[in-house]
Design a protein around this motif. Sequence first.
Motif, PDB file in Angstrom:
ATOM      1  N   ASN A  86       3.864  13.509 -52.453  1.00  0.00           N
ATOM      2  CA  ASN A  86       2.857  13.791 -53.488  1.00  0.00           C
ATOM      3  C   ASN A  86       1.623  14.391 -52.809  1.00  0.00           C
ATOM      4  O   ASN A  86       0.563  13.774 -52.708  1.00  0.00           O
ATOM      5  CB  ASN A  86       2.516  12.499 -54.224  1.00  0.00           C
ATOM      6  N   SER A  87       1.800  15.625 -52.315  1.00  0.00           N
ATOM      7  CA  SER A  87       0.721  16.246 -51.546  1.00  0.00           C
ATOM      8  C   SER A  87       0.805  17.762 -51.656  1.00  0.00           C
ATOM      9  O   SER A  87       1.896  18.333 -51.745  1.00  0.00           O
ATOM     10  CB  SER A  87       0.822  15.837 -50.069  1.00  0.00           C
ATOM     11  N   LEU A  88      -0.369  18.394 -51.668  1.00  0.00           N
ATOM     12  CA  LEU A  88      -0.406  19.857 -51.623  1.00  0.00           C
ATOM     13  C   LEU A  88       0.089  20.375 -50.275  1.00  0.00           C
ATOM     14  O   LEU A  88       0.567  21.501 -50.179  1.00  0.00           O
ATOM     15  CB  LEU A  88      -1.837  20.364 -51.859  1.00  0.00           C
ATOM     16  N   GLU A 122       3.506  24.643 -48.508  1.00  0.00           N
ATOM     17  CA  GLU A 122       2.245  24.025 -48.917  1.00  0.00           C
ATOM     18  C   GLU A 122       1.615  24.902 -49.996  1.00  0.00           C
ATOM     19  O   GLU A 122       2.068  26.032 -50.230  1.00  0.00           O
ATOM     20  CB  GLU A 122       1.304  23.884 -47.729  1.00  0.00           C
ATOM     21  N   TYR A 123       0.546  24.367 -50.620  1.00  0.00           N
ATOM     22  CA  TYR A 123      -0.142  25.149 -51.655  1.00  0.00           C
ATOM     23  C   TYR A 123      -1.648  24.950 -51.495  1.00  0.00           C
ATOM     24  O   TYR A 123      -2.159  23.821 -51.579  1.00  0.00           O
ATOM     25  CB  TYR A 123       0.307  24.701 -53.044  1.00  0.00           C
ATOM     26  N   VAL A 139      -6.974  17.856 -58.264  1.00  0.00           N
ATOM     27  CA  VAL A 139      -5.695  17.598 -58.922  1.00  0.00           C
ATOM     28  C   VAL A 139      -5.813  16.320 -59.721  1.00  0.00           C
ATOM     29  O   VAL A 139      -6.212  15.262 -59.189  1.00  0.00           O
ATOM     30  CB  VAL A 139      -4.556  17.473 -57.882  1.00  0.00           C
ATOM     31  N   ALA A 140      -5.504  16.427 -60.985  1.00  0.00           N
ATOM     32  CA  ALA A 140      -5.569  15.262 -61.871  1.00  0.00           C
ATOM     33  C   ALA A 140      -4.183  14.609 -61.929  1.00  0.00           C
ATOM     34  O   ALA A 140      -3.240  15.189 -62.463  1.00  0.00           O
ATOM     35  CB  ALA A 140      -6.018  15.675 -63.268  1.00  0.00           C
ATOM     36  N   THR A 180       4.131  17.426 -58.371  1.00  0.00           N
ATOM     37  CA  THR A 180       5.559  17.410 -58.020  1.00  0.00           C
ATOM     38  C   THR A 180       5.954  18.726 -57.365  1.00  0.00           C
ATOM     39  O   THR A 180       5.428  19.796 -57.704  1.00  0.00           O
ATOM     40  CB  THR A 180       6.444  17.192 -59.263  1.00  0.00           C
ATOM     41  N   TRP A 181       6.887  18.578 -56.401  1.00  0.00           N
ATOM     42  CA  TRP A 181       7.526  19.738 -55.783  1.00  0.00           C
ATOM     43  C   TRP A 181       8.997  19.764 -56.214  1.00  0.00           C
ATOM     44  O   TRP A 181       9.643  18.728 -56.339  1.00  0.00           O
ATOM     45  CB  TRP A 181       7.474  19.644 -54.258  1.00  0.00           C
ATOM     46  N   LEU A 182       9.516  20.949 -56.416  1.00  0.00           N
ATOM     47  CA  LEU A 182      10.929  21.112 -56.760  1.00  0.00           C
ATOM     48  C   LEU A 182      11.483  22.283 -55.962  1.00  0.00           C
ATOM     49  O   LEU A 182      10.936  23.392 -56.009  1.00  0.00           O
ATOM     50  CB  LEU A 182      11.097  21.384 -58.260  1.00  0.00           C
ATOM     51  N   ILE A 183      12.557  22.019 -55.191  1.00  0.00           N
ATOM     52  CA  ILE A 183      13.199  23.103 -54.451  1.00  0.00           C
ATOM     53  C   ILE A 183      14.077  23.877 -55.436  1.00  0.00           C
ATOM     54  O   ILE A 183      15.079  23.367 -55.939  1.00  0.00           O
ATOM     55  CB  ILE A 183      14.056  22.575 -53.284  1.00  0.00           C
ATOM     56  N   THR A 184      13.693  25.078 -55.740  1.00  0.00           N
ATOM     57  CA  THR A 184      14.447  25.893 -56.701  1.00  0.00           C
ATOM     58  C   THR A 184      15.502  26.777 -56.030  1.00  0.00           C
ATOM     59  O   THR A 184      16.435  27.226 -56.689  1.00  0.00           O
ATOM     60  CB  THR A 184      13.485  26.784 -57.509  1.00  0.00           C
ATOM     61  N   GLU A 185      15.335  27.030 -54.744  1.00  0.00           N
ATOM     62  CA  GLU A 185      16.333  27.832 -54.017  1.00  0.00           C
ATOM     63  C   GLU A 185      16.371  27.353 -52.576  1.00  0.00           C
ATOM     64  O   GLU A 185      15.416  27.553 -51.822  1.00  0.00           O
ATOM     65  CB  GLU A 185      15.984  29.314 -54.077  1.00  0.00           C
ATOM     66  N   TYR A 186      17.468  26.706 -52.230  1.00  0.00           N
ATOM     67  CA  TYR A 186      17.604  26.194 -50.869  1.00  0.00           C
ATOM     68  C   TYR A 186      17.940  27.331 -49.906  1.00  0.00           C
ATOM     69  O   TYR A 186      18.691  28.253 -50.250  1.00  0.00           O
ATOM     70  CB  TYR A 186      18.695  25.130 -50.801  1.00  0.00           C
ATOM     71  N   PRO A 187      17.416  27.273 -48.699  1.00  0.00           N
ATOM     72  CA  PRO A 187      17.755  28.291 -47.699  1.00  0.00           C
ATOM     73  C   PRO A 187      19.244  28.220 -47.349  1.00  0.00           C
ATOM     74  O   PRO A 187      19.890  27.170 -47.494  1.00  0.00           O
ATOM     75  CB  PRO A 187      16.888  27.927 -46.492  1.00  0.00           C
ATOM     76  N   ASP A 188      19.777  29.329 -46.882  1.00  0.00           N
ATOM     77  CA  ASP A 188      21.170  29.394 -46.436  1.00  0.00           C
ATOM     78  C   ASP A 188      21.176  29.858 -44.979  1.00  0.00           C
ATOM     79  O   ASP A 188      21.496  31.008 -44.670  1.00  0.00           O
ATOM     80  CB  ASP A 188      21.957  30.365 -47.311  1.00  0.00           C
ATOM     81  N   PRO A 189      20.822  28.975 -44.054  1.00  0.00           N
ATOM     82  CA  PRO A 189      20.661  29.389 -42.653  1.00  0.00           C
ATOM     83  C   PRO A 189      21.996  29.740 -42.016  1.00  0.00           C
ATOM     84  O   PRO A 189      23.047  29.187 -42.354  1.00  0.00           O
ATOM     85  CB  PRO A 189      20.043  28.161 -41.988  1.00  0.00           C
ATOM     86  N   GLU A 190      21.965  30.647 -41.076  1.00  0.00           N
ATOM     87  CA  GLU A 190      23.149  31.024 -40.309  1.00  0.00           C
ATOM     88  C   GLU A 190      23.163  30.241 -39.013  1.00  0.00           C
ATOM     89  O   GLU A 190      22.179  30.242 -38.266  1.00  0.00           O
ATOM     90  CB  GLU A 190      23.135  32.528 -40.025  1.00  0.00           C
TER      91      GLU A 190
END
Length: 326
Positions: A235-237, A245-246, A252-253, A257-267
């Motif tokens: 629970n942090s910027l 980070e942001y 902030v009131a 929340t953070w949400l991973i919308t696209e996970y990396p696909d590392p090689e």
Amino acid sequence: MRFTSTVDRVLAMWLAGVLTAVIIALASLALINRLVYGPEGQVRAYFAAVREGDGSRALGILGAQVPEGDASMLDGDALRASLEGVHQLQTTDTVVRDGGERATVTVSYLVNNQQHSSEFNLHKVGSHWGVFDQWAIDQGTLPTVHVDAKALSAATLNGQKVAVKGGSQDFAVTFPGVYQVTYESALYSSVSDSTLITAPGETPVLTLDLEPSPTAVASVRQQVKTYLDTCAAQNSLYPTGCPFEYAFNGRVAGDLTWLITEYPDPEINLANGAWSLSESQGKAEISFTALDLYTGKKKQVNQEVIFEVAGSLATADETVTFTPAT
């Protein structure tokens, strides 16, 4: 010629039968001498021993010297496996020379639907009971297969696990034969390499090109996902030790929340035994309520943040561990 009595006719028939029997016997002896005791018979006996995995008998018939190196391929299942990829093997030509004292037997066969042949040189060494010829295959040195297994200490050659000291090893083998090297473990997969041996003196090299196994790749990607999920739970910027980070100067009131919308696909890369992880990009979304300190008004913020994941990989036993860059 007229037969004057029944006795004469019987005697003539008996003599004809004896002569026929002698001719048949001589023809049979010649056939046995050629097929069983002739040079072709010796070559067929050699292949029969190889198919049975009888290394002692096969090497005794072949009369070859065993070079330095590992002899794992010269007996049992490994020896039998050398002919599994050899099909329609047959004697196609026999040339006898030097007054019948020497011979060359040519055998042909198919490997991967392609025609190949091998020659066996033989010399006469005497006779059995003074009737049947006795032949021996000319002595020579067995061919060898050199296995280059990179940083590995073991590999699988013709279905048998073998030691590869220092990453490479020579194996004495018989001919003709097909030899294939592979490797599979929790960490590594390999592209198999194979070769066909057709004659003594050949020394081909089989190379194992290693790559991370599907199990290892899945493990690393799961570790990266778990790492990012742990970051997103903060629970942090500015989540500690995390790649995203942001920057926000206001208040902030409440919670965010953070949400991973696209996970990396590392090689995952493997070079000279060293593992590495390429940098890869992912996307996260931050959501929170912003409070304007001057007006007291609140505003919902939903912002996409693009980030990159980097880190290192280390292996121990049968596991690979991801450590994020900080």
